[in-house]
Design a protein around this motif. Structure first.
Motif, PDB file in Angstrom:
ATOM      1  N   ASP A 237       0.858  -1.183   0.000  1.00 41.40           N
ATOM      2  CA  ASP A 237       0.000   0.000   0.000  1.00 41.40           C
ATOM      3  C   ASP A 237       0.893   1.231   0.000  1.00 41.40           C
ATOM      4  OD1 ASP A 237      -2.503   1.443   0.278  1.00 41.40           O
ATOM      5  OD2 ASP A 237      -1.777   1.894   2.301  1.00 41.40           O
ATOM      6  N   ARG A 238       0.710   2.089  -0.981  1.00 41.58           N
ATOM      7  CA  ARG A 238       1.488   3.325  -1.096  1.00 41.58           C
ATOM      8  C   ARG A 238       2.995   3.098  -0.908  1.00 41.58           C
ATOM      9  NH1 ARG A 238      -2.346   6.852   2.745  1.00 41.58           N
ATOM     10  NH2 ARG A 238      -2.152   4.899   3.886  1.00 41.58           N
ATOM     11  N   GLY A 239       3.494   2.067  -1.591  1.00 42.33           N
ATOM     12  CA  GLY A 239       4.936   1.855  -1.595  1.00 42.33           C
ATOM     13  C   GLY A 239       5.507   1.144  -0.393  1.00 42.33           C
ATOM     14  N   ARG A 240       4.626   0.681   0.530  1.00 41.21           N
ATOM     15  CA  ARG A 240       5.103  -0.053   1.704  1.00 41.21           C
ATOM     16  C   ARG A 240       4.472  -1.435   1.727  1.00 41.21           C
ATOM     17  NH1 ARG A 240       7.140   3.873   5.230  1.00 41.21           N
ATOM     18  NH2 ARG A 240       5.982   5.797   4.996  1.00 41.21           N
ATOM     19  N   ILE A 241       5.166  -2.374   2.374  1.00 44.48           N
ATOM     20  CA  ILE A 241       4.523  -3.651   2.644  1.00 44.48           C
ATOM     21  C   ILE A 241       3.747  -3.483   3.946  1.00 44.48           C
ATOM     22  CG2 ILE A 241       4.869  -6.071   3.229  1.00 44.48           C
ATOM     23  CD1 ILE A 241       7.111  -6.187   1.249  1.00 44.48           C
ATOM     24  N   ALA A 242       2.419  -3.438   3.827  1.00 45.15           N
ATOM     25  CA  ALA A 242       1.581  -3.141   4.991  1.00 45.15           C
ATOM     26  C   ALA A 242       1.180  -4.408   5.727  1.00 45.15           C
ATOM     27  CB  ALA A 242       0.342  -2.372   4.546  1.00 45.15           C
ATOM     28  N   ALA A 243       1.276  -5.557   5.061  1.00 44.60           N
ATOM     29  CA  ALA A 243       0.980  -6.828   5.724  1.00 44.60           C
ATOM     30  C   ALA A 243       1.740  -7.920   4.996  1.00 44.60           C
ATOM     31  CB  ALA A 243      -0.519  -7.124   5.692  1.00 44.60           C
ATOM     32  N   PHE A 244       2.249  -8.895   5.769  1.00 46.73           N
ATOM     33  CA  PHE A 244       3.012  -9.975   5.155  1.00 46.73           C
ATOM     34  C   PHE A 244       2.855 -11.227   5.997  1.00 46.73           C
ATOM     35  CE2 PHE A 244       6.954 -12.479   4.711  1.00 46.73           C
ATOM     36  CZ  PHE A 244       6.911 -12.714   3.343  1.00 46.73           C
ATOM     37  N   GLY A 245       2.661 -12.355   5.327  1.00 46.16           N
ATOM     38  CA  GLY A 245       2.564 -13.598   6.081  1.00 46.16           C
ATOM     39  C   GLY A 245       1.888 -14.670   5.256  1.00 46.16           C
ATOM     40  N   PRO A 246       1.606 -15.820   5.863  1.00 47.76           N
ATOM     41  CA  PRO A 246       0.859 -16.864   5.169  1.00 47.76           C
ATOM     42  C   PRO A 246      -0.522 -16.318   4.783  1.00 47.76           C
ATOM     43  CG  PRO A 246       1.780 -17.690   7.234  1.00 47.76           C
ATOM     44  CD  PRO A 246       1.970 -16.212   7.236  1.00 47.76           C
TER      45      PRO A 246
END
Lengths: 272, 215
Positions: A237-246
């Motif tokens: 979102d807007r150039g950032r990883i806002a969530a990461f995972g399985p």
């Protein structure tokens, strides 16, 4: 594949070294910051899907991994090797020849397929084997036939791209990439240019690749594919990883409001 | 009108037409080579090459072919290079054609989607191979109609080389009509021969276009 007994050029597949390691990567187009401080690890044989609204930077991030896009800050490593720059500081950009070496083991599948219209399906697949791998024509054609067979298009070998459906073109494009035996394949919205009824055949080929242990980074709007096939999902979102995972965590357990909104919009658009 | 005059002159005219055709074809082929090289040089990313190419193109497109021809024919001897008329003629035609061809290819390359070379780049193609295997073949297909047009224009422009004394179709027509005082018949015959040659070229071009379109 007999003609590729070039074990000396293939780096040791050390399982401890991630296939892709992105650390603190940033990129701007002028004043417009498209990637901010991105960290991402893709282990061997993992499928990582990049999802997010358009303009969130997911395609740019993907294209930075094989340096089709130049990143300004941070570092990206593929199998431990720094992408696009020399190791020694102050870093300078790699020469075209050095970039070619880096891209040898990284395949890319594009939204618009980018098959070469003046070549048949078979020639499209064989071309890089001849021009880049230096295989002789007969061996390249034989190998290309096997690859077309693998994506279920053996009988279309002599068709020009204009005579193929979008789904068939994308499968040829995938055959063109896997013929080079890459360690990693980048998919840039591989089904976004397809009619809905043609999406399934392409996703099936990608599922088969994943099942064979191919490492894949996939920018996609196909949430079903991300949920069922991906090992990890990154929401940008807007150039950032806002969530990461399985996928289960990202899709069901994340409290990230932008992600909830994104999924909400997706469900509304895809429900009757 | 006396048609027997035409019949009598026909062997000479046809012989001269053969000269016109091979000079034009040679001019166009050399023009292709020059045009492709100039076009690739201008797109190579080197500013100097782009500037040099730009000067070349604007000169040879901006100055009338007749003047170019006379300049090559009369100026080169001044700096010690003695050029036979035929060489000056072919040189001028090739250089003029090259300027137009390089612009034709430049336009055609813009018609090749960026993804075409990007796919090759991602597969690890060296830059020269991307040009020879991916970009130029596609640019050529796109340019075929314009290139056939260029060939026809050049064939007609080749009549200008009569001024430096090359015995091509126009020059031969002048010579014959000056001796038999039958300009109307002779120039009519010459005109029809030009028409026939260009008709054949256009048909050939259409054939090539159809063959290339099968992809």
């Amino acid at each position: 594949m007999p003609a590729m007994t070039e074990t000396e050029t293939k780096p040791r597949l050390d399982p401890a070294v991630p296939m892709v390691s992105v650390r603190g990567v940033g990129k701007s187009f002028g004043a417009n910051v498209v990637l901010r401080d991105i960290d991402l690890t893709v282990n061997k044989s993992e499928v990582v899907c990049l999802i997010g609204p358009s303009g969130s930077g997911k395609s740019t991030l993907l294209r930075c991994i094989n340096f089709l896009e130049v990143y300004d800050r941070g570092e990206i490593r593929i199998e431990g090797k720094l992408v696009g720059y020399t190791e020694a500081a102050p870093r300078r950009q790699l020469s075209n020849r050095e970039l070619r070496d880096l891209r040898r083991n990284v395949g890319m599948v594009f939204q618009q397929f980018n098959l070469w219209p003046h070549m048949t399906a078979l020639e499209n697949v064989a071309e890089a084997l001849i021009q880049v791998r230096g295989m002789d024509k007969a061996a390249a054609v034989a190998h290309a036939r096997r690859m077309l067979d693998r994506v279920g298009l053996a009988e279309k070998a002599d068709s020009y791209p204009a005579r193929l459906s979008g789904g068939q073109q994308q499968r040829v494009a995938i055959a063109r990439v896997i013929a080079m035996e890459p360690h990693l394949i980048l998919f840039d919205e591989p089904t976004s240019a397809l009619d809905p009824e043609l999406v399934g055949e392409v996703l099936q080929v990608m599922r088969d690749l994943a099942a064979d242990g191919m490492t894949m980074v996939v920018v996609t709007h196909e949430m079903g594919f991300a949920a069922n096939v991906a090992d990890k999902v990154a929401f940008l979102d807007r150039g950032r990883i806002a969530a990461f995972g399985p996928p289960r965590e990202v899709f069901h357990e994340s409290g990230e409001p932008r992600l909830k909104q994104f999924l909400q919009t997706y469900h509304e658009r895809n429900s009757f | 009108m006396k048609f027997s005059v035409i019949i009598d002159a026909l062997p000479h005219l046809l012989g001269a037409a053969v000269t016109t055709v091979w000079i034009s074809l040679l001019g166009v082929m050399l023009g292709q080579v020059i045009g492709v090289l100039v076009c690739v040089a201008r797109q190579s990313g080197s500013r100097a090459a782009d500037m040099a190419g730009g000067v070349y193109v604007s000169f040879f497109r901006g100055v009338p072919l007749l003047i170019q021809l006379l300049l090559i024919y009369y100026m080169l001897p001044l700096i010690g290079i003695d050029v036979p008329p035929l060489v000056a003629a072919i040189g001028a035609l090739s250089l003029a054609s090259g300027a137009y061809v390089s612009e034709i290819y430049r336009g055609a390359l813009n018609g090749v989607p960026h993804g075409q070379s990007e796919a090759a780049l991602a597969l690890g193609f060296p830059a020269p191979t991307i040009w020879t295997r991916i970009l130029l073949p596609q640019a050529f297909r796109i340019s075929v109609p314009a290139l056939v047009n260029e060939l026809i224009l050049l064939l007609k422009a080749s009549s200008l080389i009569s001024v430096v004394g090359v015995a091509e179709l126009t020059r031969t027509s002048q010579t014959i009509s000056a001796s038999n005082y039958r300009p109307l018949e002779i120039y009519l015959a010459a005109g029809l021969i030009y028409l026939a040659i260009n008709g054949a070229l256009a048909a050939f071009g259409a054939l090539v276009e159809r063959r290339l379109q099968q992809g």
